[in-house]
Design an enzyme around this catalytic site. Structure first.
Site, short mmCIF file in Angstrom:
data_model
loop_
_atom_site.label_atom_id
_atom_site.label_comp_id
_atom_site.label_asym_id
_atom_site.label_seq_id
_atom_site.Cartn_x
_atom_site.Cartn_y
_atom_site.Cartn_z
N ARG A 113 0.82 -1.24 0.00
CA ARG A 113 0.00 0.00 0.00
C ARG A 113 0.84 1.27 0.00
O ARG A 113 0.36 2.34 0.36
CB ARG A 113 -0.96 0.03 1.18
CG ARG A 113 -1.94 -1.12 1.17
CD ARG A 113 -3.17 -0.79 1.98
NE ARG A 113 -4.09 -1.90 1.97
CZ ARG A 113 -4.05 -2.89 2.86
NH1 ARG A 113 -3.17 -2.89 3.83
NH2 ARG A 113 -4.92 -3.87 2.77
N LYS A 135 3.58 11.53 -11.14
CA LYS A 135 2.75 10.68 -12.00
C LYS A 135 3.47 9.36 -12.20
O LYS A 135 4.65 9.34 -12.54
CB LYS A 135 2.53 11.35 -13.36
CG LYS A 135 1.41 12.36 -13.36
CD LYS A 135 1.02 12.72 -14.79
CE LYS A 135 -0.13 13.70 -14.80
NZ LYS A 135 -0.47 14.11 -16.18
N LYS A 216 7.92 23.38 -13.41
CA LYS A 216 7.01 22.26 -13.16
C LYS A 216 6.64 22.16 -11.68
O LYS A 216 5.50 21.86 -11.33
CB LYS A 216 7.62 20.94 -13.66
CG LYS A 216 6.61 19.82 -13.59
CD LYS A 216 6.85 18.67 -14.51
CE LYS A 216 5.73 17.65 -14.32
NZ LYS A 216 6.00 16.38 -14.98
N GLU A 226 -4.12 17.28 -11.19
CA GLU A 226 -4.74 17.73 -12.45
C GLU A 226 -6.24 17.95 -12.27
O GLU A 226 -7.03 17.61 -13.14
CB GLU A 226 -4.45 16.71 -13.56
CG GLU A 226 -4.27 17.38 -14.92
CD GLU A 226 -3.61 16.48 -15.96
OE1 GLU A 226 -2.61 15.83 -15.64
OE2 GLU A 226 -4.11 16.47 -17.09
N ARG A 231 -2.58 22.22 -14.07
CA ARG A 231 -1.59 21.24 -14.52
C ARG A 231 -1.78 20.84 -15.98
O ARG A 231 -0.87 20.30 -16.60
CB ARG A 231 -1.64 20.01 -13.60
CG ARG A 231 -0.45 19.10 -13.78
CD ARG A 231 -0.32 18.08 -12.67
NE ARG A 231 0.77 17.16 -13.01
CZ ARG A 231 1.36 16.35 -12.16
NH1 ARG A 231 1.00 16.33 -10.91
NH2 ARG A 231 2.33 15.55 -12.55
N ASN A 235 0.25 19.56 -20.85
CA ASN A 235 -0.14 18.69 -21.96
C ASN A 235 0.02 19.34 -23.33
O ASN A 235 -0.39 18.78 -24.34
CB ASN A 235 -1.59 18.24 -21.80
CG ASN A 235 -1.77 17.33 -20.59
OD1 ASN A 235 -0.87 16.54 -20.28
ND2 ASN A 235 -2.87 17.46 -19.90
N HIS A 238 0.70 17.44 -26.51
CA HIS A 238 0.59 16.01 -26.18
C HIS A 238 -0.61 15.30 -26.78
O HIS A 238 -0.57 14.09 -26.96
CB HIS A 238 0.61 15.81 -24.67
CG HIS A 238 1.99 15.89 -24.09
ND1 HIS A 238 2.74 17.05 -24.13
CD2 HIS A 238 2.78 14.96 -23.48
CE1 HIS A 238 3.91 16.82 -23.55
NE2 HIS A 238 3.96 15.57 -23.16
N HIS A 253 9.23 10.19 -27.68
CA HIS A 253 8.11 10.95 -27.13
C HIS A 253 8.29 12.46 -27.35
O HIS A 253 7.38 13.15 -27.81
CB HIS A 253 7.98 10.63 -25.63
CG HIS A 253 7.01 11.51 -24.92
ND1 HIS A 253 5.65 11.39 -25.08
CD2 HIS A 253 7.21 12.54 -24.05
CE1 HIS A 253 5.05 12.32 -24.34
NE2 HIS A 253 5.97 13.02 -23.71
ZN ZN Z 1 5.55 14.49 -22.28
#
Ligand code: ZN
Ligand code: ADP
Length: 350
Positions: A113, A135, A216, A226, A231, A235, A238, A253
């Site tokens: 957990r 994330k 950031k 988000e 936030r 993106n 993206h 990416h």
């Molecule tokens: Zn990215």
């Protein structure tokens, strides 16, 4: 070396940026039991340094590459943790690129957990972007990052030491997120333009990486999960970038984010979100790292992938984040057919 605080509600973290950051690893683990997750490439390059920093710590080296960022690899990490008898009080050290950071972070979030995690990003992309903000995820069912959790690291160590062995493709990948930050933060944008001749110089990259982390950290502190929308700005590029990445693979990416920002500059202009001058500025910024935008045969069909995006809120529509001016952005929700027509711009170049 600079220490940047990320003041998230769930758990504040500290990011050490610059030469000497990696030397702090032992102190960050603070005498607790450590378990290292890395990948086979990084293990080969930095295995000795890891062993020296954390003598006797078990190391789980997963196969490298996004294609292994899945439930099978995640459960192999759990197998290794159980085999090593890792306790709840242990610290998981995720040492590698974004893939290792995502999977190591998720393993730490789930194991018993949740246990502490220290992120040691070894790619430029991970140093400027993915290692900060908590994330974590794996890809599943053909959807990127669909199973995951927000799990803040207590410490992130961004050391330029690791950048020397990165192939040019990986540098370009990191530059994608750096230039994205340049569009979101006017001061970073100005610095990038003023230093455009030094974009491949590791000393400069390590300096600008700290600027990106500072930006950031501010965004993440304001909107950890988000929810408030702040936030969302991260993106930029993206929606299109991810769709192309899913459809075509092969490129990195960051490169897809650059191509995404390039295409989305046309959307912003035609949807009345920004001036033609600003759209041109976005394209010129992209070109600092990617002088030639490739053509994509069948790009219109990528709308299928864009429709799968977690960020969408309406059925049959695609949500796109657009650069609206220096340091400004706006979200637009476009019907699938209209978004597909915009994707067609990438075909016309074929
Ligand atoms: Zn990215
Ligand atoms: P990213 O950080 O770009 O999301 P990955 O985690 O997939 O991506 O890492 C990209 C590739 O670079 C992988 O093959 C990984 O093993 C390799 N790699 C990671 N760090 C380094 C490094 N410091 N030097 C050389 N190769 C590295």
């Amino acid at each position: 070396m600079e220490i940047i605080e990320v003041n998230t509600k769930s758990r504040p973290s500290r990011v050490y940026c610059g030469e000497g950051a990696f030397a702090e690893l032992g102190a960050c683990v603070g005498g607790k039991e450590a378990f290292v997750v890395t990948d086979t490439n990084v293990q080969r390059l930095y295995g000795e340094q890891i062993a020296r920093a954390l003598p006797g710590a078990p190391v789980c080296a997963v196969p490298a590459g996004e294609r292994h960022k899945n439930e099978k690899t995640l459960f192999k990490i759990f197998d290794a943790m159980l085999a090593a008898g890792v306790h709840r009080s242990a610290v998981l050290v995720a040492l590698g690129g974004g893939v290792v950071g995502d999977m190591g972070g998720l393993a730490a979030a789930l194991y018993m957990r949740g246990i502490r995690v220290v992120q040691v990003p070894t790619t430029l992309l991970a140093q400027v972007d993915s290692s900060v903000g908590g994330k974590t995820a794996i890809d599943y069912g053909g959807v990127k990052n669909v199973v995951g959790a927000f799990w803040q690291p207590d410490t992130v160590l961004c050391d330029p030491l690791f950048l020397h062995t990165l192939p040019p493709r990986e540098i370009r990948c990191g530059l994608g997120e750096i230039l994205k930050t340049g569009l979101l933060d006017a001061a970073v944008g100005e610095k990038l333009w003023a230093s455009r001749g030094r974009l491949h110089d590791l000393a400069f990259l390590s300096e600008i990486a700290a600027d990106c982390v500072r930006f950031k950290a501010r965004v993440v502190a304001e909107d950890e999960t988000e929810k408030s929308g702040v936030r969302k700005c991260l993106n930029l590029g993206h929606t299109t970038g991810h769709a192309l990445e899913l459809a075509y693979g092969r490129r990195s990416h960051g490169e897809y984010v650059l191509i995404g920002m390039w295409l989305e500059s046309f959307i912003a202009e035609r949807e009345g979100v920004c001036s033609p001058e600003h759209a041109q500025y976005v394209r010129d910024t992209v070109r600092l790292a990617l002088p030639r935008i490739p053509a994509f045969r069948g790009a219109r069909d990528c709308v299928r992938y864009a429709l799968l995006d977690k960020k969408n809120s309406e059925k049959g529509a695609v949500s796109v984040l657009l650069s609206a001016g220096k340091g400004e952005y706006a979200e637009r929700i476009l019907p699938a057919a209209r978004y597909a027509d915009y994707l067609g711009i990438l075909e016309e170049r074929a």
